[in-house]
Design an enzyme around this catalytic site. Structure first.
Site, mmCIF file in Angstrom:
data_model
loop_
_atom_site.group_PDB
_atom_site.id
_atom_site.type_symbol
_atom_site.label_atom_id
_atom_site.label_comp_id
_atom_site.label_asym_id
_atom_site.label_seq_id
_atom_site.Cartn_x
_atom_site.Cartn_y
_atom_site.Cartn_z
ATOM 1 N N TRP A 1 -15.653 -43.245 13.107
ATOM 2 C CA TRP A 1 -15.443 -44.198 12.016
ATOM 3 C C TRP A 1 -14.285 -43.759 11.138
ATOM 4 C CZ3 TRP A 1 -17.342 -48.352 13.653
ATOM 5 C CH2 TRP A 1 -18.579 -48.398 14.282
ATOM 6 N N ASP B 1 -16.592 -44.208 2.760
ATOM 7 C CA ASP B 1 -17.396 -45.077 3.619
ATOM 8 C C ASP B 1 -18.809 -44.510 3.582
ATOM 9 O OD1 ASP B 1 -18.755 -46.300 5.687
ATOM 10 O OD2 ASP B 1 -17.263 -45.862 7.238
ATOM 11 N N LYS C 1 -27.473 -50.571 7.768
ATOM 12 C CA LYS C 1 -28.149 -49.295 8.009
ATOM 13 C C LYS C 1 -29.176 -48.930 6.940
ATOM 14 C CE LYS C 1 -24.514 -48.350 10.990
ATOM 15 N NZ LYS C 1 -23.060 -48.405 10.939
HETATM 16 C C1 PLP Z 1 -21.849 -48.559 11.428
HETATM 17 C C2 PLP Z 1 -20.734 -47.911 10.701
HETATM 18 C C3 PLP Z 1 -19.497 -48.552 10.514
HETATM 19 C C4 PLP Z 1 -19.186 -49.908 11.113
HETATM 20 O O1 PLP Z 1 -19.746 -50.899 10.382
HETATM 21 P P1 PLP Z 1 -19.495 -52.451 10.755
HETATM 22 O O2 PLP Z 1 -20.217 -53.110 9.637
HETATM 23 O O3 PLP Z 1 -20.094 -52.673 12.093
HETATM 24 O O4 PLP Z 1 -18.047 -52.695 10.731
HETATM 25 C C5 PLP Z 1 -18.539 -47.906 9.785
HETATM 26 N N1 PLP Z 1 -18.745 -46.691 9.251
HETATM 27 C C6 PLP Z 1 -19.911 -46.037 9.413
HETATM 28 C C7 PLP Z 1 -20.101 -44.692 8.804
HETATM 29 C C8 PLP Z 1 -20.931 -46.629 10.150
HETATM 30 O O5 PLP Z 1 -22.106 -45.982 10.322
#
Ligand code: PLP
Length: 356
Positions: free
Chosen positions: A99, A166, A190
């Site tokens: 990511w 993020d 999540k």
């Molecule tokens: C799942 C995830 C993403 C991607 O998220 P999307 O909403 O599918 O774009 C980005 N960063 C992290 C840390 C993730 O766990």
């Protein structure tokens, strides 16, 4: 049989959030209409957005001068929107996995990117520590929880520049000093809601310092000015997010959630560390994620990987297959997962070990 949901994302939600969403899909706010068929401009839905925004601020203790947004496009769109809106000349990024890399790739489209450190040399099984962030960058970006590899940064980094993070997979698992951040973002699927909504916490004064042309929808200012209602927002996921936030508040907020999360993670890591058959993929305990616990078979038991997976599946464990770039197993212990599910997985591991 009872299922134990260890999916990495989309992932487990509280029964409270699911049931209230199900009810609202039939009859939303006593309107005699489904949540699926009401105007996002109705006063009943406006109340949902308002309360969700207020609870976000309350639970994370967000200071004045910040906006909370509910947008579409996933965390992946934020990889581009962040540099587009905040990167004037140069930004620093920490490379801790897939990511982080995707975020770096997008940032490079908009300016100079200084990747200050990477743990790629060991397939991202640790958090780099010895690095310095140049003082002249617009921000330092990091991924707080590396969902795929199971590493996590649980302290706001002290790097002398503004932070961007993020926090897709560990938001609401610890208190965060939001005042150190210009922006925090994440996909909601999540720890908050079904997929379809992305949260953004942005410091208002951090905006307006780049001189590139910003498409209307990709300009945070557009969404701040309209309170996430510039266009049709993801109505259903925002409704579920509100239920989750109410539930979090009821449980006692982020400190209480952190305590529960630590207990769950400790229970599972202890079982792995004391096992003859399994081993954790992250050696340094400090770097271990409390959300995504990755483990493999010790080499001498490698041939038992598939049998254990089948055994666990037969016993109600769902979603424990490791990501293809790590292999083995990954148990995601998001906020809504009860300790009881962790105990069930541990019991399953012990029973399997005793049999072999
Ligand atoms: C799942 C995830 C993403 C991607 O998220 P999307 O909403 O599918 O774009 C980005 N960063 C992290 C840390 C993730 O766990």
């Amino acid at each position: 049989m009872k299922k134990h949901n260890f999916y990495a994302g989309p992932s487990i939600l509280s029964q409270y959030a699911i049931r209230n969403t199900a009810d609202a899909v039939i009859n939303f706010a006593d309107m005699g209409l489904s949540l699926l068929e009401i105007s996002h401009r109705s006063k009943q839905f406006q109340a949902v957005v308002d309360e969700a925004t207020a609870l976000f601020k309350e639970l994370l203790d967000i200071p004045e001068g910040y906006s909370v947004l509910f947008l579409g496009g996933g965390a992946s769109l934020q990889f581009a929107m962040v540099p587009m809106n905040l990167l004037a000349k140069k930004a620093a990024y920490l490379d801790t996995g897939v990511w982080a890399n995707k975020a770096i790739k997008e940032a490079k489209l908009f300016g100079d990117v200084d990747v200050v450190a990477s743990s790629k040399d060991k397939n991202y099984n640790y958090i780099p520590r010895d690095y310095t962030v140049p003082a002249d960058v617009d921000y330092f970006h990091y991924t707080s929880n590396n969902t795929i590899y199971g590493t996590e940064i649980r302290k706001d980094p002290e790097v002398g520049v503004r932070l961007v993070a993020d926090m897709s997979s560990d938001i609401f698992t610890r208190p965060v000093d939001v005042s150190k951040y210009d922006l925090i973002y994440g996909g909601a699927q999540k720890n908050i809601a079904p997929s379809g909504v992305t949260f953004v916490i942005v410091r208002d004064d951090a905006l307006g310092h780049v001189d590139r042309v910003l498409p209307t929808m990709l300009n945070y200012k557009t969404h701040i000015d309209k309170g996430s209602m510039f266009n049709t927002p993801p109505v259903l996921p925002i409704f579920t997010a509100l239920q989750t936030l109410r539930y979090y508040k009821e449980l006692g907020g982020v400190k209480a959630l952190e305590k529960l999360d630590l207990e769950k993670a400790e229970t599972l890591y202890n079982a792995i560390d004391s096992s003859k058959m399994f081993q954790a993929t992250i050696p340094n305990h400090e770097d271990r994620s409390i959300m995504n616990v990755c483990f493999v078979m010790k080499p001498e038991y490698a041939e038992l990987e598939k049998p254990f997976f089948d055994f666990a599946t037969e016993n109600g464990m769902v979603g424990i297959k490791g990501h293809r770039s790590v292999g083995g197993f990954r148990a995601s212990l998001y906020n809504a997962l009860p300790l009881e599910s962790v105990k069930a997985l541990v019991a399953c591991m012990k029973e399997f070990e005793a049999k072999h």
